[in-house]
Motif scaffolding. Sequence first.
Motif, PDB file in Angstrom:
ATOM      1  N   ASN A 593      -6.124  -3.029   0.367  1.00 23.05           N
ATOM      2  CA  ASN A 593      -7.284  -2.806  -0.497  1.00 23.05           C
ATOM      3  C   ASN A 593      -8.468  -3.609   0.038  1.00 23.05           C
ATOM      4  O   ASN A 593      -8.398  -4.838   0.112  1.00 23.05           O
ATOM      5  CB  ASN A 593      -6.941  -3.245  -1.929  1.00 23.05           C
ATOM      6  CG  ASN A 593      -8.089  -3.062  -2.897  1.00 23.05           C
ATOM      7  OD1 ASN A 593      -9.159  -2.588  -2.548  1.00 23.05           O
ATOM      8  ND2 ASN A 593      -7.854  -3.446  -4.144  1.00 23.05           N
ATOM      9  N   ASN A 595     -11.263  -4.181  -1.332  1.00 24.29           N
ATOM     10  CA  ASN A 595     -12.109  -4.738  -2.390  1.00 24.29           C
ATOM     11  C   ASN A 595     -11.331  -5.712  -3.272  1.00 24.29           C
ATOM     12  O   ASN A 595     -11.488  -5.709  -4.487  1.00 24.29           O
ATOM     13  CB  ASN A 595     -12.689  -3.612  -3.243  1.00 24.29           C
ATOM     14  CG  ASN A 595     -13.509  -2.638  -2.431  1.00 24.29           C
ATOM     15  OD1 ASN A 595     -14.467  -3.024  -1.779  1.00 24.29           O
ATOM     16  ND2 ASN A 595     -13.129  -1.368  -2.465  1.00 24.29           N
ATOM     17  N   LYS A 597     -10.259  -8.810  -5.343  1.00 22.90           N
ATOM     18  CA  LYS A 597     -10.927  -9.882  -6.063  1.00 22.90           C
ATOM     19  C   LYS A 597      -9.906 -10.607  -6.933  1.00 22.90           C
ATOM     20  O   LYS A 597      -8.998  -9.987  -7.474  1.00 22.90           O
ATOM     21  CB  LYS A 597     -12.032  -9.333  -6.983  1.00 22.90           C
ATOM     22  CG  LYS A 597     -13.339  -9.008  -6.300  1.00 22.90           C
ATOM     23  CD  LYS A 597     -14.386  -8.658  -7.362  1.00 22.90           C
ATOM     24  CE  LYS A 597     -15.735  -8.444  -6.726  1.00 22.90           C
ATOM     25  NZ  LYS A 597     -16.784  -8.129  -7.747  1.00 22.90           N
ATOM     26  N   ASP A 628     -12.380  -8.934 -14.192  1.00 20.53           N
ATOM     27  CA  ASP A 628     -12.062  -8.409 -12.850  1.00 20.53           C
ATOM     28  C   ASP A 628     -10.617  -7.956 -12.722  1.00 20.53           C
ATOM     29  O   ASP A 628      -9.960  -8.198 -11.708  1.00 20.53           O
ATOM     30  CB  ASP A 628     -12.402  -9.444 -11.770  1.00 20.53           C
ATOM     31  CG  ASP A 628     -13.894  -9.633 -11.603  1.00 20.53           C
ATOM     32  OD1 ASP A 628     -14.631  -8.672 -11.898  1.00 20.53           O
ATOM     33  OD2 ASP A 628     -14.326 -10.721 -11.204  1.00 20.53           O
ATOM     34  N   ARG A 632      -8.018   1.306 -10.485  1.00 21.45           N
ATOM     35  CA  ARG A 632      -8.358   2.334  -9.504  1.00 21.45           C
ATOM     36  C   ARG A 632      -8.182   3.716 -10.121  1.00 21.45           C
ATOM     37  O   ARG A 632      -7.174   3.999 -10.764  1.00 21.45           O
ATOM     38  CB  ARG A 632      -7.479   2.188  -8.252  1.00 21.45           C
ATOM     39  CG  ARG A 632      -7.574   3.361  -7.277  1.00 21.45           C
ATOM     40  CD  ARG A 632      -6.735   3.152  -6.039  1.00 21.45           C
ATOM     41  NE  ARG A 632      -7.412   2.313  -5.060  1.00 21.45           N
ATOM     42  CZ  ARG A 632      -7.188   2.381  -3.745  1.00 21.45           C
ATOM     43  NH1 ARG A 632      -6.317   3.234  -3.256  1.00 21.45           N
ATOM     44  NH2 ARG A 632      -7.818   1.597  -2.924  1.00 21.45           N
ATOM     45  N   ASN A 652     -12.528   2.363  -6.738  1.00 20.53           N
ATOM     46  CA  ASN A 652     -12.054   1.046  -7.162  1.00 20.53           C
ATOM     47  C   ASN A 652     -13.041   0.492  -8.178  1.00 20.53           C
ATOM     48  O   ASN A 652     -14.198   0.205  -7.848  1.00 20.53           O
ATOM     49  CB  ASN A 652     -11.939   0.097  -5.963  1.00 20.53           C
ATOM     50  CG  ASN A 652     -10.758   0.412  -5.077  1.00 20.53           C
ATOM     51  OD1 ASN A 652      -9.757   0.946  -5.535  1.00 20.53           O
ATOM     52  ND2 ASN A 652     -10.859   0.095  -3.792  1.00 20.53           N
ATOM     53  N   GLU A 654     -14.802  -2.036 -10.652  1.00 21.63           N
ATOM     54  CA  GLU A 654     -15.032  -3.474 -10.756  1.00 21.63           C
ATOM     55  C   GLU A 654     -15.629  -3.813 -12.121  1.00 21.63           C
ATOM     56  O   GLU A 654     -16.367  -3.027 -12.704  1.00 21.63           O
ATOM     57  CB  GLU A 654     -15.976  -3.939  -9.638  1.00 21.63           C
ATOM     58  CG  GLU A 654     -15.419  -3.704  -8.240  1.00 21.63           C
ATOM     59  CD  GLU A 654     -16.365  -4.200  -7.152  1.00 21.63           C
ATOM     60  OE1 GLU A 654     -17.442  -4.722  -7.521  1.00 21.63           O
ATOM     61  OE2 GLU A 654     -16.026  -4.067  -5.972  1.00 21.63           O
ATOM     62  N   GLY A 694     -17.406   1.765 -10.316  1.00 20.60           N
ATOM     63  CA  GLY A 694     -16.809   1.659  -9.000  1.00 20.60           C
ATOM     64  C   GLY A 694     -17.332   2.743  -8.077  1.00 20.60           C
ATOM     65  O   GLY A 694     -17.630   3.862  -8.518  1.00 20.60           O
ATOM     66  N   SER A 695     -17.458   2.432  -6.791  1.00 20.26           N
ATOM     67  CA  SER A 695     -17.943   3.394  -5.808  1.00 20.26           C
ATOM     68  C   SER A 695     -16.843   4.350  -5.397  1.00 20.26           C
ATOM     69  O   SER A 695     -15.648   4.018  -5.461  1.00 20.26           O
ATOM     70  CB  SER A 695     -18.483   2.652  -4.569  1.00 20.26           C
ATOM     71  OG  SER A 695     -19.563   1.811  -4.927  1.00 20.26           O
ATOM     72  N   ASN A 701     -10.846   6.249   3.307  1.00 16.68           N
ATOM     73  CA  ASN A 701     -11.505   4.993   2.930  1.00 16.68           C
ATOM     74  C   ASN A 701     -12.970   4.941   3.319  1.00 16.68           C
ATOM     75  O   ASN A 701     -13.546   3.856   3.454  1.00 16.68           O
ATOM     76  CB  ASN A 701     -10.768   3.774   3.514  1.00 16.68           C
ATOM     77  CG  ASN A 701      -9.465   3.495   2.807  1.00 16.68           C
ATOM     78  OD1 ASN A 701      -9.299   3.835   1.641  1.00 16.68           O
ATOM     79  ND2 ASN A 701      -8.528   2.883   3.508  1.00 16.68           N
TER      80      ASN A 701
END
Length: 855
Positions: A593, A595, A597, A628, A632, A652, A654, A694-695, A701
């Motif tokens: 992953n 991203n 955190k 956080d 997903r 994903n 956030e 999330g983008s 990917n």
Amino acid sequence: MNFKPLKKSMLTVVITLSTASVYYAQTAKDTVSREKDIEQVVLTGVADIAKDRKTPVAVSTIKEAQIVERLGNQEFPEILKSTPSIYATKGGGGFGDGRVNIRGFDTSNTAVMINGVPVNDMEGGTVYWSNWAGLSDVTSAMQVQRGLGSSKLAIASVGGTINVLTRAADKKKEGNVTLGLGNDGYLKTLFSYNTGKSDKGWATSFLMSRTAGNTYVDGSQFEAYNYYFALGYKPNEKHDFQFTFTGAPQWHMQNFQSTIETLQKYGSADKPNRRYNSNWGYLNGEEMSQSVNYYSKPVMSLNWDWTMSEKSKLSSVLYGSWGRGGGTGVLGSINGTSINSLPKTADGLIRFDDIVSWNQGNAVVWNPSVAPGTGINKVNATPGIATRTNGLVKRAHVNSHDWYGFLTNFQHKINQNWNFSAGLDGRYYYGYHPGIITDFWGNSQYRETNDNNQKPYYTVTQAYNAVPSANPFAAAIKDKTQIASRNYDGEVMWLGAFGQVEYSNDNLSAFLQGSFSEQGFQRIDNWIVDGVTKQQGQVVNTKTGFKYLSGYNAKGGVNYNIDENHNVFVNAGYYSKQPLNYAVYPNSQQVLNPNLKNEKIGSAELGYGFRNSKFRGNLNLYYTSWKDRFTRITGLQMKDQAGVDTRNIYANIEGVTEIHMGAELELNYKPLDILEFTGMFSMGDWHYKGNAQGSLFDENNNAFTPQDGASSRTLYVDKIKVSDAAQTTASLGFTVTPVKAFKVFGNWNYYDKYFAVFDITKASSANSKGALELPSYNLFDAGLSYTFSLNNNQKLVLTGNVYNLLDTYYISDGKSSIFEGDSNAKGITYKGIDIANQVYFGFGRTWSASLSYRF
């Protein structure tokens, strides 16, 4: 319950500064007595045991006598159900499939420890109670610290800590033979013996038991064993050694949720069949289930307490755990229809005899309305040969592991008021996760096509029994050429350091605690061709290499005893918690992953306590923020900028934040020596705070911009309630002891504001309805115990319990949130709930009884 044993291993170091004190409701005199009792019968060297009117945390303690008298044939965590902010249910009702939530957090965010040693799954953080069902036989006390607690380790005690304290080898000399009976053929036999401590400092303790029968649910056969051996040696006042080895091998049939509509079909509209289990049927006249959990997870530990001087002490433990087993399911289909969609018998049972017949090439009429030899009634084109898409076989996903660890804690008393401690915590875990065939159901072979090293397929002909091995150290699987369905391993390493500083005087105690941990995850996929196989557009290798993640926490608290009756406390803490393995390698693939955190948890708590000779009370107010959380959204399909349909888009998310706050009241009143009342009330407000974004990314990917130009997705979760635990609970209980040897007790429990499971990734609109609130319910339990005194300190102890005395119909677990008017709703309701919802009903009236001979 399917086991996913710790797939990865880690070595952790934690730095903690803390004061060990606990909130246990008792008068000062009784508190000292009970704390000494706990210390005398359990291993406490590395366990953080809270002390009343000293440790500034909210705590409840369940003693051995209460477990013996009241647990019976309930799930082990159900002994906690009258504790504030705890929601414990039987889950699907299979043996050991119970679950427990504390302040709205499940066991992946609640630390479960045995004698101070963490046992949460090192991959997913969860705890499978069937692995530990035998602990009820050897538990001397169970202490629940709600909130961040007093443990010095960097563990996931966001909701709280459950510390199970087992008997020590030097428990007083005593023997015990027990026979237990219960509803639906429940039978338990137990033998234990403690030698007591010899003049030379040696002591041993031994226990063996067997439990078998059915639970309340149909198709729920089980068989479980438990063994415990402890050897203690105390050569002098400076050194104390304790060796323990315990395990609880078991197998049990499982039950998964059904819709209310299905339960009504096999019951009635007003009384759905709460015993119904869709997973089982008969094969050759014997019960067969597609879902069987089998596991053995022995734990061995060696504790050493070294009193170095009057001021210094070193407590250490080396431990190992060897998990062996898994959970069964089904591979394949019949004419494109899965086993769960095949027509059943009139009683709703799986037609296993017909499955075997079809696998062997015989004509089977699955649906009389379909012409013979067509559609679902077509004859098997490849008799005796099963694949992922044709024919049915029973498989098991093995989740075995080897787990080794150490924990050491140095304590030093600086002067009359100041103390400090520091230590290390290290763990290594290797998980084995192949798949195997457990029943060919009339086939002679299964062809596996997913191994990239052996294309187009290889043949599996060996079937394994879905029962735990008598050898706890047996290899996870002997013949690696007979693996089916999946084949991957995992490693986790954890190393941590902790330290604690504590100040105390007659009225004030305070602590400051901090810890640091480093953990590493590696995933190993044995079906990948190194440097050739692609996943999510990337070329991947069999081994991912370790991904290391750091975390830390800091906690502090103060308790002030205003006088001998009143005390107040406050505590606060902050965690930077590493994400779990499923967030490191999402979708069970080798792709890291990008991203990652850490989760951020902040918590504060305020408490008040009152004690006198007849009454005890605790009031706690708490607030926890969990930020956080990894989330997903997968499987999205949309047009790209050129208007081409594109699949497997993901985002994903956030910024997902949960708030858990509430109040807890716990009371105990003893107006007479023969009469005692207990009470509890807890009210929570657990909800999501703010929306999250999330983008978008494609399956390779790469950042993805759809035709409409909206390159991100928003989850509209603000103010949606957190699911899967009652946010309001209450309890009232009494114990009457008319004579010293005789007790009668009863308890009322109330549950409200329970919100069913809701997948927050579906909250893609501001109009999302969120989680579905289920009906509140009341339960009554009653029991008794009587001790017959015989000659020479021998005793006969009789216990009896009735659970759900009034036979209440209630939904204990909601597994979906379908509202009236939703596209998948049926438009018919049961107690205000659309019957399309998937649920578990709680058990009806059940009972247990036991007779123990103690000598």
